[in-house]
Design a protein around this motif. Sequence first.
Motif, mmCIF file in Angstrom:
data_model
loop_
_atom_site.group_PDB
_atom_site.id
_atom_site.type_symbol
_atom_site.label_atom_id
_atom_site.label_comp_id
_atom_site.label_asym_id
_atom_site.label_seq_id
_atom_site.Cartn_x
_atom_site.Cartn_y
_atom_site.Cartn_z
ATOM 1 N N GLN A 1 0.821 -1.212 0.000
ATOM 2 C CA GLN A 1 0.000 0.000 0.000
ATOM 3 C C GLN A 1 0.855 1.261 0.000
ATOM 4 O OE1 GLN A 1 -2.591 -0.557 3.366
ATOM 5 N NE2 GLN A 1 -3.650 -2.285 2.402
ATOM 6 N N ALA A 2 2.059 1.177 0.568
ATOM 7 C CA ALA A 2 2.950 2.338 0.618
ATOM 8 C C ALA A 2 3.677 2.563 -0.710
ATOM 9 C CB ALA A 2 3.977 2.168 1.736
ATOM 10 N N ALA A 3 3.934 1.494 -1.455
ATOM 11 C CA ALA A 3 4.648 1.618 -2.731
ATOM 12 C C ALA A 3 3.814 2.444 -3.703
ATOM 13 C CB ALA A 3 4.927 0.235 -3.314
ATOM 14 N N PHE A 4 4.482 3.197 -4.533
ATOM 15 C CA PHE A 4 3.761 4.039 -5.481
ATOM 16 C C PHE A 4 4.479 4.083 -6.819
ATOM 17 C CE2 PHE A 4 6.736 6.839 -3.365
ATOM 18 C CZ PHE A 4 7.258 7.609 -4.401
ATOM 19 N N SER A 5 3.713 4.384 -7.826
ATOM 20 C CA SER A 5 4.228 4.615 -9.164
ATOM 21 C C SER A 5 3.258 5.573 -9.814
ATOM 22 C CB SER A 5 4.293 3.300 -9.944
ATOM 23 O OG SER A 5 4.763 3.541 -11.251
ATOM 24 N N GLY A 6 3.765 6.609 -10.369
ATOM 25 C CA GLY A 6 2.858 7.582 -10.951
ATOM 26 C C GLY A 6 3.492 8.297 -12.121
ATOM 27 N N GLU A 7 2.650 8.973 -12.824
ATOM 28 C CA GLU A 7 3.116 9.804 -13.930
ATOM 29 C C GLU A 7 2.409 11.138 -13.791
ATOM 30 O OE1 GLU A 7 3.889 9.403 -18.661
ATOM 31 O OE2 GLU A 7 2.092 8.441 -17.888
ATOM 32 N N TYR A 8 3.178 12.174 -13.734
ATOM 33 C CA TYR A 8 2.638 13.509 -13.564
ATOM 34 C C TYR A 8 3.024 14.337 -14.780
ATOM 35 C CZ TYR A 8 2.491 11.670 -8.864
ATOM 36 O OH TYR A 8 2.258 10.866 -7.779
ATOM 37 N N MET A 9 2.099 15.077 -15.290
ATOM 38 C CA MET A 9 2.365 15.887 -16.474
ATOM 39 C C MET A 9 2.038 17.334 -16.165
ATOM 40 S SD MET A 9 1.827 13.611 -19.634
ATOM 41 C CE MET A 9 2.000 11.850 -19.586
ATOM 42 N N ALA A 10 2.887 18.206 -16.631
ATOM 43 C CA ALA A 10 2.684 19.641 -16.410
ATOM 44 C C ALA A 10 3.276 20.386 -17.596
ATOM 45 C CB ALA A 10 3.374 20.073 -15.123
ATOM 46 N N SER A 11 2.864 21.596 -17.774
ATOM 47 C CA SER A 11 3.428 22.464 -18.804
ATOM 48 C C SER A 11 4.386 23.420 -18.105
ATOM 49 C CB SER A 11 2.306 23.234 -19.510
ATOM 50 O OG SER A 11 2.851 24.079 -20.495
ATOM 51 N N LEU A 12 5.684 23.221 -18.301
ATOM 52 C CA LEU A 12 6.707 23.982 -17.584
ATOM 53 C C LEU A 12 7.719 24.581 -18.546
ATOM 54 C CD1 LEU A 12 7.559 21.321 -14.828
ATOM 55 C CD2 LEU A 12 5.924 23.202 -14.652
ATOM 56 N N THR A 13 8.452 25.548 -18.056
ATOM 57 C CA THR A 13 9.619 26.038 -18.784
ATOM 58 C C THR A 13 10.810 25.195 -18.356
ATOM 59 O OG1 THR A 13 10.270 27.584 -17.043
ATOM 60 C CG2 THR A 13 8.700 28.399 -18.721
ATOM 61 N N ALA A 14 11.913 25.315 -19.078
ATOM 62 C CA ALA A 14 13.127 24.587 -18.701
ATOM 63 C C ALA A 14 13.577 25.000 -17.299
ATOM 64 C CB ALA A 14 14.230 24.833 -19.726
ATOM 65 N N ALA A 15 13.482 26.280 -16.982
ATOM 66 C CA ALA A 15 13.875 26.762 -15.654
ATOM 67 C C ALA A 15 12.979 26.167 -14.566
ATOM 68 C CB ALA A 15 13.820 28.290 -15.615
ATOM 69 N N GLU A 16 11.686 26.043 -14.843
ATOM 70 C CA GLU A 16 10.774 25.455 -13.863
ATOM 71 C C GLU A 16 11.058 23.970 -13.673
ATOM 72 O OE1 GLU A 16 6.849 28.336 -14.418
ATOM 73 O OE2 GLU A 16 7.174 26.672 -15.826
ATOM 74 N N LEU A 17 11.398 23.278 -14.738
ATOM 75 C CA LEU A 17 11.740 21.862 -14.619
ATOM 76 C C LEU A 17 12.989 21.692 -13.762
ATOM 77 C CD1 LEU A 17 11.217 18.920 -15.338
ATOM 78 C CD2 LEU A 17 12.482 19.285 -17.475
ATOM 79 N N LYS A 18 13.965 22.557 -13.952
ATOM 80 C CA LYS A 18 15.181 22.501 -13.139
ATOM 81 C C LYS A 18 14.856 22.774 -11.677
ATOM 82 C CE LYS A 18 19.948 23.919 -13.127
ATOM 83 N NZ LYS A 18 21.023 24.471 -13.910
ATOM 84 N N GLU A 19 13.986 23.747 -11.418
ATOM 85 C CA GLU A 19 13.568 24.054 -10.055
ATOM 86 C C GLU A 19 12.833 22.866 -9.430
ATOM 87 O OE1 GLU A 19 10.650 27.202 -7.674
ATOM 88 O OE2 GLU A 19 11.066 27.522 -9.800
ATOM 89 N N LEU A 20 11.985 22.204 -10.202
ATOM 90 C CA LEU A 20 11.271 21.026 -9.723
ATOM 91 C C LEU A 20 12.260 19.939 -9.323
ATOM 92 C CD1 LEU A 20 8.647 19.382 -9.289
ATOM 93 C CD2 LEU A 20 8.754 18.800 -11.724
ATOM 94 N N ASP A 21 13.267 19.702 -10.146
ATOM 95 C CA ASP A 21 14.288 18.706 -9.845
ATOM 96 C C ASP A 21 14.977 19.030 -8.520
ATOM 97 O OD1 ASP A 21 16.232 16.615 -10.162
ATOM 98 O OD2 ASP A 21 17.622 18.099 -10.976
ATOM 99 N N GLN A 22 15.332 20.283 -8.325
ATOM 100 C CA GLN A 22 16.020 20.677 -7.095
ATOM 101 C C GLN A 22 15.120 20.507 -5.875
ATOM 102 O OE1 GLN A 22 17.163 24.612 -8.318
ATOM 103 N NE2 GLN A 22 19.085 23.915 -9.229
#
Length: 195
Positions: free
Chosen positions: A135-156
């Motif tokens: 029940q704790a294990a997870f797998s997901g796919e999340y989609m968003a419309s981001l800029t390259a800078a926002e994707l880098k911020e998300l990673d951090q």
Amino acid sequence: MASQGNRRITDVGTLKAFGHPLRMKLYRALYIARTATASQLADQVDEAVSLVSYHLRKLAAHGLIEEAEAQGRDGRERWWRPTSDGITYGRADFEGAPERVAVHQAVTRLLLDQRAELHRGYLDAQSAWSPEWNQAAFSGEYMASLTAAELKELDQELGAVLGRFKERGEAAAAAGDTEGREHVAVHLSGFPFRV
């Protein structure tokens, strides 16, 4: 570990050394164990000790692992440990020459294959895990419309969250709180795509 923080691989020789299927598995097993001998790692990856020793020496030659202080009574065995908290590498460090880009792509694909193999292993063994873990294990796919800078911020930001949980687990283990703890893999990828 000798140093804290991730080691960023920027030279193609080191990336090639890491980019061998067995070496990646050995690095992962050693990273989890923190210290281990070639014999212990050979049991985990189901390979001959001599072959494992050879590949450990290759990883050490590129500074990815190093000899650790001997543990136990048998001083004849060599103990190994990672030299950092992890490994990172990025395409930007390998651009400029087609063969460097090709090495980066090949290693990244191999790593992706091994991550998928690890996840498939969990799926195949799900019935052996408790309902609590399933029940704790997870797998997901999340989609968003981001800029390259926002994707880098998300990673951090995701890296910071995972870092806090990693530190919490390490502190608990160091305090002897190992009850109910298992190794957990969290694989995240963020990349652009077009439909």
